[in-house]
Design a protein around this motif. Structure first.
Motif, PDB file in Angstrom:
ATOM      1  N   ARG A  16     -24.357 -36.013  68.419  1.00  0.00           N
ATOM      2  CA  ARG A  16     -23.863 -34.861  67.671  1.00  0.00           C
ATOM      3  C   ARG A  16     -25.012 -33.997  67.136  1.00  0.00           C
ATOM      4  NH1 ARG A  16     -23.584 -31.226  65.262  1.00  0.00           N
ATOM      5  NH2 ARG A  16     -22.271 -30.409  63.603  1.00  0.00           N
ATOM      6  N   VAL A  17     -26.078 -34.635  66.604  1.00  0.00           N
ATOM      7  CA  VAL A  17     -27.225 -33.884  66.099  1.00  0.00           C
ATOM      8  C   VAL A  17     -27.923 -33.153  67.243  1.00  0.00           C
ATOM      9  CG1 VAL A  17     -29.489 -34.085  65.012  1.00  0.00           C
ATOM     10  CG2 VAL A  17     -27.551 -35.373  64.102  1.00  0.00           C
ATOM     11  N   ILE A  18     -28.060 -33.820  68.361  1.00  0.00           N
ATOM     12  CA  ILE A  18     -28.697 -33.203  69.533  1.00  0.00           C
ATOM     13  C   ILE A  18     -27.928 -31.965  69.965  1.00  0.00           C
ATOM     14  CG2 ILE A  18     -29.166 -33.557  71.994  1.00  0.00           C
ATOM     15  CD1 ILE A  18     -29.844 -36.507  71.224  1.00  0.00           C
ATOM     16  N   ARG A  19     -26.612 -31.984  69.857  1.00  0.00           N
ATOM     17  CA  ARG A  19     -25.802 -30.836  70.245  1.00  0.00           C
ATOM     18  C   ARG A  19     -26.154 -29.602  69.424  1.00  0.00           C
ATOM     19  NH1 ARG A  19     -20.731 -32.834  69.490  1.00  0.00           N
ATOM     20  NH2 ARG A  19     -20.452 -31.877  67.447  1.00  0.00           N
ATOM     21  N   THR A  20     -26.298 -29.775  68.113  1.00  0.00           N
ATOM     22  CA  THR A  20     -26.668 -28.631  67.271  1.00  0.00           C
ATOM     23  C   THR A  20     -28.101 -28.195  67.527  1.00  0.00           C
ATOM     24  OG1 THR A  20     -25.051 -29.026  65.523  1.00  0.00           O
ATOM     25  CG2 THR A  20     -27.095 -27.942  64.883  1.00  0.00           C
ATOM     26  N   LEU A  21     -29.006 -29.141  67.715  1.00  0.00           N
ATOM     27  CA  LEU A  21     -30.390 -28.776  68.031  1.00  0.00           C
ATOM     28  C   LEU A  21     -30.444 -27.915  69.285  1.00  0.00           C
ATOM     29  CD1 LEU A  21     -32.201 -32.180  67.336  1.00  0.00           C
ATOM     30  CD2 LEU A  21     -32.295 -30.112  65.928  1.00  0.00           C
ATOM     31  N   ARG A  22     -29.677 -28.301  70.282  1.00  0.00           N
ATOM     32  CA  ARG A  22     -29.663 -27.535  71.528  1.00  0.00           C
ATOM     33  C   ARG A  22     -29.139 -26.124  71.289  1.00  0.00           C
ATOM     34  NH1 ARG A  22     -26.255 -30.483  74.169  1.00  0.00           N
ATOM     35  NH2 ARG A  22     -27.842 -31.976  74.823  1.00  0.00           N
ATOM     36  N   SER A  23     -28.071 -26.010  70.473  1.00  0.00           N
ATOM     37  CA  SER A  23     -27.490 -24.680  70.222  1.00  0.00           C
ATOM     38  C   SER A  23     -28.444 -23.787  69.445  1.00  0.00           C
ATOM     39  CB  SER A  23     -26.168 -24.832  69.457  1.00  0.00           C
ATOM     40  OG  SER A  23     -26.400 -25.211  68.111  1.00  0.00           O
ATOM     41  N   MET A  24     -29.358 -24.396  68.672  1.00  0.00           N
ATOM     42  CA  MET A  24     -30.324 -23.630  67.886  1.00  0.00           C
ATOM     43  C   MET A  24     -31.624 -23.391  68.640  1.00  0.00           C
ATOM     44  SD  MET A  24     -29.805 -25.430  64.143  1.00  0.00           S
ATOM     45  CE  MET A  24     -30.905 -24.270  63.306  1.00  0.00           C
ATOM     46  N   GLY A  25     -31.715 -23.929  69.857  1.00  0.00           N
ATOM     47  CA  GLY A  25     -32.945 -23.751  70.623  1.00  0.00           C
ATOM     48  C   GLY A  25     -34.077 -24.640  70.167  1.00  0.00           C
ATOM     49  N   VAL A  26     -33.733 -25.742  69.502  1.00  0.00           N
ATOM     50  CA  VAL A  26     -34.742 -26.682  69.007  1.00  0.00           C
ATOM     51  C   VAL A  26     -34.813 -27.878  69.952  1.00  0.00           C
ATOM     52  CG1 VAL A  26     -35.424 -28.185  67.099  1.00  0.00           C
ATOM     53  CG2 VAL A  26     -34.339 -25.965  66.627  1.00  0.00           C
ATOM     54  N   ARG A  27     -36.017 -28.268  70.324  1.00  0.00           N
ATOM     55  CA  ARG A  27     -36.207 -29.393  71.239  1.00  0.00           C
ATOM     56  C   ARG A  27     -35.888 -30.704  70.524  1.00  0.00           C
ATOM     57  NH1 ARG A  27     -40.979 -32.165  72.272  1.00  0.00           N
ATOM     58  NH2 ARG A  27     -41.152 -33.184  74.305  1.00  0.00           N
ATOM     59  N   SER A  28     -35.167 -31.589  71.202  1.00  0.00           N
ATOM     60  CA  SER A  28     -34.747 -32.850  70.585  1.00  0.00           C
ATOM     61  C   SER A  28     -35.487 -34.030  71.205  1.00  0.00           C
ATOM     62  CB  SER A  28     -33.239 -33.055  70.761  1.00  0.00           C
ATOM     63  OG  SER A  28     -32.888 -33.096  72.130  1.00  0.00           O
ATOM     64  N   VAL A  29     -35.819 -34.993  70.350  1.00  0.00           N
ATOM     65  CA  VAL A  29     -36.438 -36.243  70.791  1.00  0.00           C
ATOM     66  C   VAL A  29     -35.553 -37.388  70.337  1.00  0.00           C
ATOM     67  CG1 VAL A  29     -38.431 -37.784  70.625  1.00  0.00           C
ATOM     68  CG2 VAL A  29     -38.761 -35.287  70.646  1.00  0.00           C
TER      69      VAL A  29
END
Length: 650
Positions: A16-29
């Protein structure tokens, strides 16, 4: 805004957190243990780092390894999700010292609100009403027992260091206080690394109402309305909704302001939740219970009725932005309800086995979607569900213009949920949401326990055995074109006599074996079985030995009566004690040769942070003992054998 964020968690919240990071253009680890090497959150992140072996203490709870992963990937911030280290002040402080932004409140605020004893004292000083209970930290067992007797039973034992219902014990009989305190300490130590307890007055038929707050680093604090979390089992929430049908606008505003004051009292920053206990008969009498200094499992219902992405606001606040909205800007529109899908064996057929953690491999997965339906999930086909982590697999959330629509959509969504290979509580949740009291909004935290017998399936429907037999019958049919040997057709024909119907010995998990003769028509495909009995057509999803329909699932295996008979003969007159769930033996209280009494506690098995006591079925002698503390066991694995006491002769 950050360029890269490390998500220090797993499962559905990491996804779920990765989904928002992706929508904000933030790279996820993402990070993962050996048990999660092929997990969904690992596949969906931009990058993933192995942080250790399967045990959480050596991976997800290792501050050192998480910080190393952040350094290796260039992460600027860490999102802790919930559970694990999300409310660990030491982790938040370590992130700050390593030059990382901890996406959450300050370490000091976490430490203050994470200590339930100090938290109560702090918010009380700010004018927030609190539940009557013990005072002071570090109370001994004797002091806790004295406090409980002074308050008067029933009382609630609670770990000071954590929440989520883990380690909480409702005690109605003062005679069992010592045992309950010891058990609560064990669970608290296992879950939070701290066995400090407090005791509070138990409020009968209470409602659990929590307020979502949002605060920035510039002194702005707003609340986003309430969530009703009264449907619980063993102090664990199972259904949550927003808003609550209990509150009127005046009470909502008063509780919201109390929550804001609680947040201000600790200098809070980010998204947090202030939890209240409310007497159902008088919602104006509400008491502060605790503050959760993190995102809550049930945050989606608030997102759906407010239109706000709470994870996005967590990131924005952590990056130094102002809220940009006032209390007057917050509007609650429509109604949302969430159900927690957990890996659980749900049955009262075998008494103590009801609602215990389950496990297995997800063989077939179908998650609901459609208008007003949202699924937050960490599952995929092939996922291995073990006993090391929390049993929650996913959340199904439904939204509608009103509560009746949301309820209807959620029931339908759960009926369409398929998770074959792992027993879940989906069918139970669907029946709970149809209970008249739930439909009417007449809730309290004890409702589930009172009504549980009517909410679980006690027998396997005949259609299930019919479908299982149909699969086996279809497997016997000859394949290929051309001439078919009539003797190979499974139709029961025999020379010189009446046809003998084909019968299959079957055994569903937790049930006695049956011999079933197919009597209806059927259609079998790779993933479905349709059978017609007495003019009614039943359609099941299937995978291997599993069948599923309307949220319920059954594993139906072939039964070997000869092998079962030999096993009974080998232990004639004795009772084999088997593991009620896959897990780890944590306590062994007996040895071979010990005499035991009926009901005596012999062993403790722990799985998914839940303890289960295995007791003697009758008086006798320990004839076999096959485990020791630390032994990992599978469900139904033999733990010990108790030979019955010899009857005295005159």
């Amino acid at each position: 805004m950050f360029d890269t964020v490390l998500v220090a968690n797993r499962g559905e919240i990491a996804v779920r957190v990765i989904r928002t990071l992706r929508s904000m253009g933030v790279r996820s680890v993402a990070v993962f243990s050996d048990a999660d090497a092929d997990a969904r959150h690992v596949r969906e992140a931009d990058e993933a780092v192995r942080i250790g072996p399967a045990p959480a203490t050596e991976s997800y709870l290792s501050v050192e390894r998480l910080l190393e992963a952040a350094a290796r990937t260039g992460a600027q911030a860490v999102h802790p999700g919930y559970g694990f280290l999300a409310e660990n002040a030491g982790f938040a402080r370590a992130c700050e010292e390593a030059g990382l932004v901890f996406i959450g409140p300050s370490a000091d605020a976490i430490a203050l609100m994470g200590d339930k004893i100090r938290a109560k004292e702090t918010v009380k000083a700010a004018g927030v009403p609190v539940v009557p209970g013990s005072s002071g930290s570090g109370l001994t067992d004797a002091q806790l027992a004295d406090a409980a007797r002074e308050i008067g039973t029933p009382v609630l034992l609670k770990p000071s260091a954590g929440g989520g219902g883990k380690g909480m014990r409702l005690v109605r009989d003062a005679a069992v206080l010592a045992d309950e305190i010891a058990a609560a300490r064990r669970e608290a130590r296992a879950s939070f690394g701290d066995d400090t307890l407090l005791v509070e007055r138990w409020i009968d038929r209470p409602r659990h109402i929590e307020i979502q707050v949002l605060a920035d680093g510039h002194g702005n604090v707003v609340h986003l309305g309430e969530r009703e979390c009264s449907l619980q089992r063993r102090h664990q929430k199972v259904i949550e909704e927003a808003p609550s049908v209990l509150l009127d606008e005046a009470t909502r505003a008063a509780m919201g302001e109390a929550a804001v004051q609680a947040a201000r009292s600790c200098g809070y920053r980010g998204a947090g939740t202030v939890e209240f206990i409310v007497p159902g008969g008088d919602p104006s009498q509400y008491y502060f219970m605790e503050m959760n200094t993190r995102l809550q499992v049930e945050h989606p219902v608030t997102e759906l009725v407010t239109g706000l992405d709470l994870v996005e606001w967590q990131l924005r606040v952590a990056a130094g932005e102002r809220l940009g909205l006032t209390q007057d800007d917050v509007r609650l529109t429509g109604h949302a309800i969430e159900a927690r899908l957990c890996a659980e064996t749900v049955s009262i057929k075998e008494g103590a086995r009801g609602f215990l953690p389950s496990g297995g491999t997800v063989l077939r997965l179908r998650e609901p979607e459609g208008e007003g339906v949202r699924t937050d999930s960490g599952l995929s086909e092939g996922t291995e569900v073990g006993s090391l982590y929390d049993p929650m697999l996913s959340k199904v959330i439904a939204y509608g213009p009103d509560r009746a629509t949301a309820l209807r959509r959620l029931r339908a969504a759960l009926a369409g949920t398929v998770t074959l290979g792992v027993q879940t509580n989906a069918g139970f949740l669907r029946r709970l949401l149809a209970h008249p009291a739930v439909v009417a909004g007449e809730l309290d935290t004890g409702l589930v326990e009172r009504e549980v017998d009517g909410l679980v399936a006690t027998d396997v429907p005949e259609a299930v055995y019919e479908a299982a037999a149909a699969v086996r019958l279809e497997a016997l049919r000859p394949r290929g074109a051309g001439w078919t040997d009539p003797f190979s057709v499974p139709n029961g024909w025999r020379t010189g006599g009446e046809p003998k119907p084909v019968a299959f010995p079957l055994r569903a998990t937790g049930q006695e074996p049956v011999t079933h003769t197919p009597r209806g028509s059927h259609t079998v495909t790779d993933d479905r079985v349709a059978v017609t009995l007495d003019g009614v057509r039943h359609t099941f999803h299937r995978a291997a030995d599993w069948l599923g329909r309307d949220g319920d699932a059954w594993q139906v295996r072939d039964h070997d009566p000869v092998a079962a008979s030999l096993d009974r003969a080998a232990h004639a007159g004795a009772d084999s004690l088997t593991a009620p769930m896959p897990g780890t033996v944590t306590v062994v209280k007996v040895a071979v040769g010990d005499e035991v009494s009926a009901g005596q506690s012999l062993l403790v098995v722990e799985a998914m942070k839940m303890e289960h006591v295995v007791s003697a079925p009758h008086a006798g002698t320990v004839a076999e003992l096959d485990v020791a503390p630390g032994t990992t066991v599978a469900m139904d694995q033999v733990l010990a054998v108790i030979a019955p006491a010899e009857e005295e002769t005159a």
